[in-house]
Every structure is written in structure tokens, then in C-alpha cells.
Write a protein that holds these residues in place. Structure first.
Motif, PDB file in Angstrom:
ATOM      1  N   PRO A 196       0.813  -1.222   0.000  1.00  0.00           N
ATOM      2  CA  PRO A 196       0.000   0.000   0.000  1.00  0.00           C
ATOM      3  C   PRO A 196       0.849   1.276   0.000  1.00  0.00           C
ATOM      4  CG  PRO A 196       0.037  -0.954   2.190  1.00  0.00           C
ATOM      5  CD  PRO A 196       0.763  -1.916   1.295  1.00  0.00           C
ATOM      6  N   TYR A 197       0.309   2.281  -0.615  1.00  0.00           N
ATOM      7  CA  TYR A 197       0.959   3.594  -0.639  1.00  0.00           C
ATOM      8  C   TYR A 197       1.269   4.067   0.769  1.00  0.00           C
ATOM      9  CZ  TYR A 197       1.233   8.708  -1.327  1.00  0.00           C
ATOM     10  OH  TYR A 197       1.613  10.017  -1.333  1.00  0.00           O
ATOM     11  N   VAL A 198       0.353   3.857   1.684  1.00  0.00           N
ATOM     12  CA  VAL A 198       0.536   4.389   3.029  1.00  0.00           C
ATOM     13  C   VAL A 198       1.755   3.768   3.705  1.00  0.00           C
ATOM     14  CG1 VAL A 198      -0.958   2.716   4.204  1.00  0.00           C
ATOM     15  CG2 VAL A 198      -0.701   5.029   5.144  1.00  0.00           C
ATOM     16  N   GLN A 199       2.096   2.529   3.329  1.00  0.00           N
ATOM     17  CA  GLN A 199       3.288   1.917   3.911  1.00  0.00           C
ATOM     18  C   GLN A 199       4.547   2.612   3.406  1.00  0.00           C
ATOM     19  OE1 GLN A 199       3.455  -0.768   6.333  1.00  0.00           O
ATOM     20  NE2 GLN A 199       5.442   0.270   6.421  1.00  0.00           N
ATOM     21  N   ALA A 200       4.548   2.962   2.127  1.00  0.00           N
ATOM     22  CA  ALA A 200       5.681   3.718   1.591  1.00  0.00           C
ATOM     23  C   ALA A 200       5.807   5.050   2.317  1.00  0.00           C
ATOM     24  CB  ALA A 200       5.502   3.944   0.094  1.00  0.00           C
ATOM     25  N   TYR A 201       4.696   5.703   2.515  1.00  0.00           N
ATOM     26  CA  TYR A 201       4.672   6.985   3.220  1.00  0.00           C
ATOM     27  C   TYR A 201       5.258   6.831   4.623  1.00  0.00           C
ATOM     28  CZ  TYR A 201       2.579  11.253   5.214  1.00  0.00           C
ATOM     29  OH  TYR A 201       2.374  12.466   5.830  1.00  0.00           O
TER      30      TYR A 201
ATOM     31  N   LYS B 194     -11.806  13.317  -6.449  1.00  0.00           N
ATOM     32  CA  LYS B 194     -11.394  12.551  -5.279  1.00  0.00           C
ATOM     33  C   LYS B 194      -9.967  12.054  -5.474  1.00  0.00           C
ATOM     34  CE  LYS B 194     -16.029  11.041  -3.954  1.00  0.00           C
ATOM     35  NZ  LYS B 194     -16.926   9.877  -3.725  1.00  0.00           N
ATOM     36  N   PRO B 195      -9.132  12.213  -4.450  1.00  0.00           N
ATOM     37  CA  PRO B 195      -7.734  11.770  -4.588  1.00  0.00           C
ATOM     38  C   PRO B 195      -7.619  10.260  -4.630  1.00  0.00           C
ATOM     39  CG  PRO B 195      -8.180  12.429  -2.333  1.00  0.00           C
ATOM     40  CD  PRO B 195      -9.405  12.785  -3.119  1.00  0.00           C
ATOM     41  N   CYS B 196      -6.534   9.799  -5.168  1.00  0.00           N
ATOM     42  CA  CYS B 196      -6.246   8.365  -5.181  1.00  0.00           C
ATOM     43  C   CYS B 196      -6.013   7.911  -3.741  1.00  0.00           C
ATOM     44  CB  CYS B 196      -5.004   8.124  -6.029  1.00  0.00           C
ATOM     45  SG  CYS B 196      -4.786   6.424  -6.575  1.00  0.00           S
ATOM     46  N   PRO B 197      -6.779   6.970  -3.236  1.00  0.00           N
ATOM     47  CA  PRO B 197      -6.677   6.582  -1.820  1.00  0.00           C
ATOM     48  C   PRO B 197      -5.295   6.079  -1.431  1.00  0.00           C
ATOM     49  CG  PRO B 197      -8.718   5.761  -2.766  1.00  0.00           C
ATOM     50  CD  PRO B 197      -7.887   6.266  -3.916  1.00  0.00           C
ATOM     51  N   ARG B 198      -4.802   6.585  -0.323  1.00  0.00           N
ATOM     52  CA  ARG B 198      -3.474   6.187   0.135  1.00  0.00           C
ATOM     53  C   ARG B 198      -3.445   4.779   0.697  1.00  0.00           C
ATOM     54  NH1 ARG B 198      -1.048  11.579   3.198  1.00  0.00           N
ATOM     55  NH2 ARG B 198      -0.890  12.881   1.311  1.00  0.00           N
ATOM     56  N   GLU B 199      -4.586   4.271   1.123  1.00  0.00           N
ATOM     57  CA  GLU B 199      -4.599   2.926   1.692  1.00  0.00           C
ATOM     58  C   GLU B 199      -4.568   1.844   0.617  1.00  0.00           C
ATOM     59  OE1 GLU B 199      -8.925   4.373   1.488  1.00  0.00           O
ATOM     60  OE2 GLU B 199      -6.948   5.178   2.010  1.00  0.00           O
TER      61      GLU B 199
END
Length: 740
Positions: free
Chosen positions: A130-135, A650-655
Motif C-alpha cells: 500500500p501507498y501508506v506503507q511507503a509513506y 477525489k484523490p487516489c486513496p493512500r490505503e
């Protein structure tokens, strides 16, 4: 162990780091990475060109065609660790120390050596993560992230460094490399200094062409055109084409730049000519001396410090191109027919026809013996398409640029203005920086509010108010600053003094006033190990800009003061390299998006706020089949993505995982070029590079199905093809890193 013997600069003005742009989008500075190791210097001469990666191939066949000064070496993570990592711990790091390292692999942002600048191990290019993990990993929010272990592991599947590097010195070396890659199903990556925030300059399982040792043309490359040739016919070999086009633009000078030269080298060549001839030349270039005129120009080229608002973007400075195409042909091309476009508001002629020639003796190493002739009848590359695609369509994907003719302009007096910089920094000035930022916004995009003419506004630009204002020619900066303070009832002399000129700075240090931007950088942002060089605009860092800036339309800004206040409250910082000739200096035959031409400046916003609030107001989204260009190409970072495909507000969901984001969100490329322009660029890409030999990360075409290669498919040497081979279904040895 390597020890630092650096001394800090006399003056290091506010260093504009790309991390500061990320801050504006609610990113944190990277704090998680601690580098350990025992640095050493690799011996490039000891590397064997027939060992290591793809040892099944006949590398001796390639080396037999190279010039005596070219070098083909094997590389590894050890080289990156020993040669590159130590510089990031220096008190005054600089990319100049990285560029000439023996392996040729060093990058200005350390984590670019891993896919997505994210060293966490992944077997499928992070697609299932997931993107949020990269973040969380990259910005120090996950304490379990084991960067030291990840970055020291040569088997880490996320490692994204090439294992074979070629240092070409002449065009025939590049021709040999491209033909070898074409015949053996390889991919090629291309690098000068590696200033690609999305990581386009480095890729595993590719043959990297490091261009730094390529022929340097700039020191003797300036040409003064003879006006008497006006009206002449373009010669068959295009030798007079650069001057004919230059004169048609009412310009009289050019400079030829090699594919391996950075702006430091080019700036210093112009300085030397100016000192010899009495200051007559001006070059539009990048903020950092370590940036390449190649990648910078092909992404657009923002001249915020070098007169871009007077003379146009980097793409607008290109007069002729010389390249080795993916088919292995060495060509040069440029406009050969144009027409006046002043009635339409343009300051340069409109390009009507682009013509090119091919070199008939591609194995000849000595340029004096090169023979340029009409291309063979079966040469099916459209030079009009190439002229369009290369200038704005990004570097590293259309072939290898070996040299370029750039426009030079008449010299204008230079002056820069710094706010609250050493040695005149005060807490009082720090407190009024928001007012200064507002002043810069007015001076650049609404000068009439300060009784400043557009002409005097366009004389100045700024890569960021924290980095200063840079002016060429007549301007009204100090008068306007005083006026601004007066309008805001803040005329305390101490406030006025917060802004001071480069002349005052020079006087303080008993130095002559710098006559140009490059001279200013050499005098006041210097490193004692690299004397006389134009240093980085921002020093090397562990991570680059993760996101992209929005091209804020001037028309939306002009709708009312409320819009300006909205931006001041929600977006920062701004990049002022737009308006003026940046809008009117186009030949109308380049791929830079219209959003660049229409912009007042580039700014950074949080995804949530921008897509839901500002995007529908700033851009026309009435046609749901045509996503508009939104982002600036220069400085677009590795986590850049557009909104949801099904709902652009709507933004691309970070999760979501990166696979989900790639499938359901507007791509990196589409958000930069827009649907229509990207479609044309992708069609050109498939025509000129059907084997996707140049398949750099997040470049045009990188996310097409045709570009996808599986690491599980062991590539085999392709059958020998004609010089202009057709599209092939052969798999390549390079891994696929998807865009998102």
C-alpha cells in the motif's frame, strides 16, 4: 574511512531542497535512514566487461566497436555503498562529488537506487504494497522499518541499480551500444547526473549509458551567426540550419552542448566567452549547476533564475538536436520551414516542417570525418514527431541525445534579491516572511497591484521566495517592496532592509558585483573542493520530491483577490518561471503541455484539498474523456498520481496498493500531459521504439502493456534485424517498474 575536509560556503543562501516542496504537501523530512559502512573507492579499470550481469552475451563484440577512450564496466551495490553513500553524510554535500565516481552509478538522492525510492523488499516492484506503507517508511513514521538491513542487502529485489555501465565518449560508442541492446533484447538507461525525481536515470537489468565522459562541446561551442545568410536555403547536411533558425528569431548566437555536459560546464563556457568578449551572451538554464541541459530541457526546463520569463522554457531554447535513435541510427534534425506567428501573440516563428539527416558512416569515431546525408528510403521515423516528442516528452525514452544547439540571448544586467539571508538575517525578518512571499506572488503574477509593468515583472523569476528573486534587465523589485510594505502599513526601515540585493552582499564581502546568475552562484554558494564551479541549487539528500507541483492557471488567478488568498492559505511554496515568454515563446511544435504555457506559477497542495476544491475551479473538466494536464513535469516526484478515474474530484486513496492505484487512478503521465497529448506521445513512442529499448521509470510509454516485461522470462539474444527493425514480441532483460 573517508574523512571530510570540507569547509562551509562563505554564504550559503537558503538552500532550496526538494524536500521543502514535499513539506508543502504535508510530507515529513526523511529521518529513518542511518547509513553505516566502510567506504572505499572502486577500481573501475579492474572490472571485466565480459563478466557479471548477462555473462551469456558476447560483450567482447560490443567492446570491439568502442572507441579507445570508452569504458564498459561491471558494477554492484558495493560500488554504490562505497562511492556514493559517504557523500550524503558530508557537512556540505554536493552532487559534483558524486558525478565523477568510477562506477557512474551515484544519484543526487540516495534512495533512487531502489524502486520507487523505497528499499523495503518487494518481489513485484511494490505493486502489492500500500501507498501508506511507503509513506510511513520513507518519512520516519514506522519504527520497524529496517533501512540499514534493506540497503546493505545485494539480493534485495527492490534494488534498482544497473549491473553494467558504459561510458561512451563519441557518438559511435552510443551507436554500438544501442545496436548491441537491440540485437540482444536488452534495455538501456541513460544518465548524466541523475536529476530525475521519479528515478528515470537508473534501472536494474539495463545497460546504463553514463554520458559524463562524452565529448564536451560547450567550451568551444559558441557560434555567432552571420546575418548575411538570411534568406539562404538550408543546406542538405543541415549545417546552417541552427543559424538560419536563430536569425529568424532575431537572435544571433548559439552554443552547442554535448550529451554529457551539465549546466556548470555550460555556464562556465558562457562566462569565459563573456569575459573574453565583453559580456554579450545570456543562457537560459537550470537553477543547479549539476543539472543536465538534457533532462532539464526535455521535461520543460524551468528558468526561474535565468530569465525564463523573458525567453521561454528550456524546450524553447533548442534549435537543433543530434541523437542516436532506438533503431541505432545517428541523426540530427531541426526546423527547416517556419512562419511568423507574431499576429497570434507568439514571439518566435511557428515551426512548419522539421527535417533530418542520417550519418552514413556510424562506425567512424572521428567527428571530422562524419558524413551526414539524406536518410535511406526505408527510414520510417518522422522528424516532425521526434521534434515534438523530445522537447517536452521527457528524457531517457526517445533515444540518446548526443548534442544539442541551444539559443543564446543578448546579455542583460543581472541582479538578485535575497530575503533574510546571512549575513543580514534577523528574527524580525523571519517573522515577516509570509508577507514577503505574498509580495513575490504579487510582483510575479499581479504586478499592476504594485504599479509594476508586466515587462519589469517578466524580467524577474524565482524558484522559491526562500531562494531569492533573480532579475535580468530593468526591474522594480526594491521600489515595489517598499510600496508593498507601505500598502500594508509596515514601512519600518528594518522591514525594508530584510530584502537586499546581490550588490549589497558583494560589497559586504569586498567582492565585485556578480554580472550573472552563474557568477553569483560561484561567488556565494561554493565548496572549497570544487572551486569555481556552479554548485547544486539544493544539496544531495536521501530522498527527493515525492509529489508534483500544480500548474496554477493565470486566468483563474485573475478572477479575483479571493483566489489569491485561497492559494496563500493552502498552497506553498511557489515556483515562478511562468508567464511572459514562457507563454509566448513556443514554436507550437513541442509536447510541453498547454498548462505550462497558461500557468502563473507552480504550487504544491495536499491531495485532499486540491482535487476536491481547487481542481474543478482551475481546470476545465467538462469532457470526461479528456483529462487535462495539471502537473509540472520538472520536479515531478516518484509518488505522483492523479485522482480517481471514476471521480476526478477525489484523490487516489493512500490505503490502496500501488496495483490498485495504477488500475483505478489517473496515471503519472496522464496527469502531466493530459489525455490527448499523452495519446500522441505514446503513439510516437511505439513507432520509434517498438522494442521499448528505452523504458525508463515513469517515462512516456513505461506503463503501456507493450513495455511490460517479466523477470521470470529469461531474455535471449534477438535475431539479427535490419537497421530499422519492426516491432518485436521478444522479451527484454530489464524489469518492469509500473507507473502509478
Amino acid at each position: 574511512t573517508k574523512k571530510s575536509n570540507r569547509s562551509p560556503a562563505i554564504i550559503i543562501h537558503n538552500k532550496l531542497t526538494m524536500a521543502s516542496f514535499a513539506d508543502a504537501a504535508r510530507f515529513l523530512l526523511l529521518t529513518a535512514v542511518g547509513i553505516a559502512g566502510n567506504p572505499s573507492t572502486a577500481d573501475a579499470a579492474s572490472a571485466s566487461p565480459v563478466s557479471g550481469w548477462r555473462s551469456d552475451l558476447d560483450w567482447a563484440a560490443l567492446t570491439s566497436k568502442l572507441s579507445s577512450s570508452a569504458s564498459l564496466i561491471d558494477t554492484s551495490l558495493d560500488d554504490y555503498t562505497d562511492e556514493c553513500m559517504p557523500e550524503f553524510s558530508e557537512p556540505s554535500p554536493t552532487t559534483h562529488a558524486l558525478i565523477d565516481q568510477p562506477s557512474g552509478m551515484c544519484l543526487p538522492h540516495l534512495l533512487l537506487g531502489w524502486e520507487m525510492s523505497w528499499p523495503r523488499p518487494s518481489e513485484n516492484h511494490h505493486m502489492d504494497q500500500p501507498y501508506v506503507q511507503a509513506y510511513f517508511d520513507l518519512f520516519g513514521l514506522d519504527p520497524t522499518a529496517d533501512f540499514e538491513s534493506w540497503m546493505s542487502d545485494p539480493t534485495n529485489p527492490s534494488l534498482n541499480l544497473p549491473s553494467k555501465v558504459l561510458f561512451p565518449t563519441v557518438a559511435s560508442d552510443v551507436v554500438a551500444a544501442v545496436n548491441f541492446a537491440k540485437d540482444n533484447g536488452l534495455e538501456i538507461s541513460v544518465k548524466n547526473s541523475g536529476h530525475s525525481y521519479q528515478g528515470a536515470s537508473s534501472k536494474k537489468n539495463t545497460l546504463l549509458l553514463n554520458m559524463n565522459r562524452y565529448t564536451h562541446y560547450a567550451p568551444t561551442g559558441i557560434t555567432d551567426c552571420d546575418a548575411s545568410i538570411l534568406g539562404s536555403t538550408v543546406t542538405e547536411d543541415l549545417s546552417n540550419q541552427p543559424c538560419l533558425l536563430s536569425l529568424a528569431k532575431n537572435k544571433s548566437s548559439l552554443i552547442r552542448v554535448g550529451g554529457g555536459e551539465n549546466f556548470d560546464k555550460v555556464y562556465r563556457a558562457v562566462i569565459a566567452a563573456n569575459e573574453e568578449e565583453g559580456y554579450k551572451y545570456h543562457l537560459v538554464g537550470g537553477y543547479a549547476g549539476t543539472v543536465s541541459p538534457m533532462g532539464w530541457s526535455w521535461q520543460g526546463g524551468l528558468g526561474g533564475s535565468t530569465g525564463g520569463r523573458l525567453y521561454g522554457f528550456g524546450v524553447d531554447q533548442v534549435v537543433q538536436l543530434e541523437m542516436v535513435l532506438p533503431n541505432g541510427v545517428h541523426v540530427k534534425f531541426g526546423p527547416t520551414d517556419w512562419e511568423d506567428a507574431s499576429a497570434e501573440g507568439f514571439t518566435v516563428p511557428r515551426t512548419k516542417v522539421v527535417s533530418g539527416v542520417c550519418r552514413s558512416n556510424p562506425d567512424e569515431h572521428d567527428e571530422e570525418n562524419w558524413v551526414w546525408q539524406s536518410c535511406p528510403e526505408d527510414f520510417d521515423i518522422d522528424f516532425n514527431d521526434m521534434w515534438f516528442a523530445v522537447r517536452g516528452g521527457g528524457g531517457g525514452t526517445w533515444g540518446v541525445v548526443t548534442s544539442v544547439y541551444l539559443q543564446l540571448h543578448d546579455y542583460l544586467p543581472f541582479k538578485s534579491y535575497l530575503f533574510n539571508n546571512p549575513p543580514f538575517r534577523t528574527e524580525k525578518c523571519t517573522a515577516i516572511f509570509p508577507q514577503f512571499a505574498e509580495f513575490v506572488a504579487h510582483y510575479m503574477s499581479a504586478p499592476s497591484l504594485l504599479n509594476v509593468t508586466k515587462e519589469r515583472s517578466h524580467a524577474c523569476g524565482s524558484p522559491d521566495p526562500r531562494a531569492g528573486i533573480y532579475c535580468h534587465g530593468e526591474e522594480d523589485v526594491m521600489q515595489a517592496w517598499t510600496r508593498f510594505l507601505d500598502l500594508n502599513n509596515s514601512t519600518d526601515p528594518a522591514n525594508v532592509a530584510c530584502l537586499f540585493s546581490s550588490d549589497k552582499l558583494a560589497s559586504h564581502y569586498n567582492l565585485p558585483a556578480p554580472p550573472g546568475y552563474a557568477e553569483f552562484m560561484i561567488s556565494f554558494s561554493k565548496n572549497d573542493l570544487f572551486p569555481g564551479k556552479v554548485l547544486d541549487g539544493s544539496p544531495p539528500s536521501k530522498i527527493g520530491a515525492p509529489v508534483a507541483g500544480v500548474l496554477v492557471p493565470q486566468s483563474w488567478l485573475d478572477e479575483g483577490e479571493e483566489n489569491r488568498k485561497t492559494l496563500q492559505e493552502n498552497g506553498t511554496p511557489y515556483y515562478y518561471a511562468f508567464g511572459g515568454a514562457a507563454a509566448s515563446g513556443s514554436d507550437q511544435a513541442n509536447s510541453l503541455s498547454q498548462a505550462h504555457r497558461n500557468a502563473a506559477f507552480m504550487a504544491y497542495f495536499s491531495d485532499d484539498y486540491f482535487w476536491g476544491n481547487l481542481f474543478p475551479k482551475m481546470f476545465d473538466i467538462s469532457d470526461k474523456t479528456k483529462f487535462p494536464p495539471v502537473f509540472g513535469s520538472n520536479h515531478a516526484g516518484f509518488l505522483t498520481a492523479g485522482p480517481l478515474k471514476e471521480d476526478w474530484t477525489k484523490p487516489c486513496p493512500r490505503e490502496w496498493t500501488f496495483e490498485e492505484r495504477r488500475e483505478k487512478c489517473i496515471s503519472f503521465q496522464e496527469a502531466i500531459y493530459g489525455t490527448e497529448r499523452l495519446a500522441r506521445l505514446e503513439a510516437i513512442k511505439k513507432a520509434v521504439d517498438p522494442q521499448f529499448i528505452f523504458n525508463c521509470v515513469n517515462c512516456v510509454g513505461n506503463n503501456l502493456p507493450e513495455a511490460s516485461k517479466s523477470e521470470d522470462d529469461e531474455p535471449s539474444p534477438a535475431e539479427a534485424e535490419p537497421l530499422l527493425g519492426n516491432s518485436s514480441d521478444e522479451t527484454s532483460g530489464a524489469s518492469f517498474v509500473s507507473s502509478f
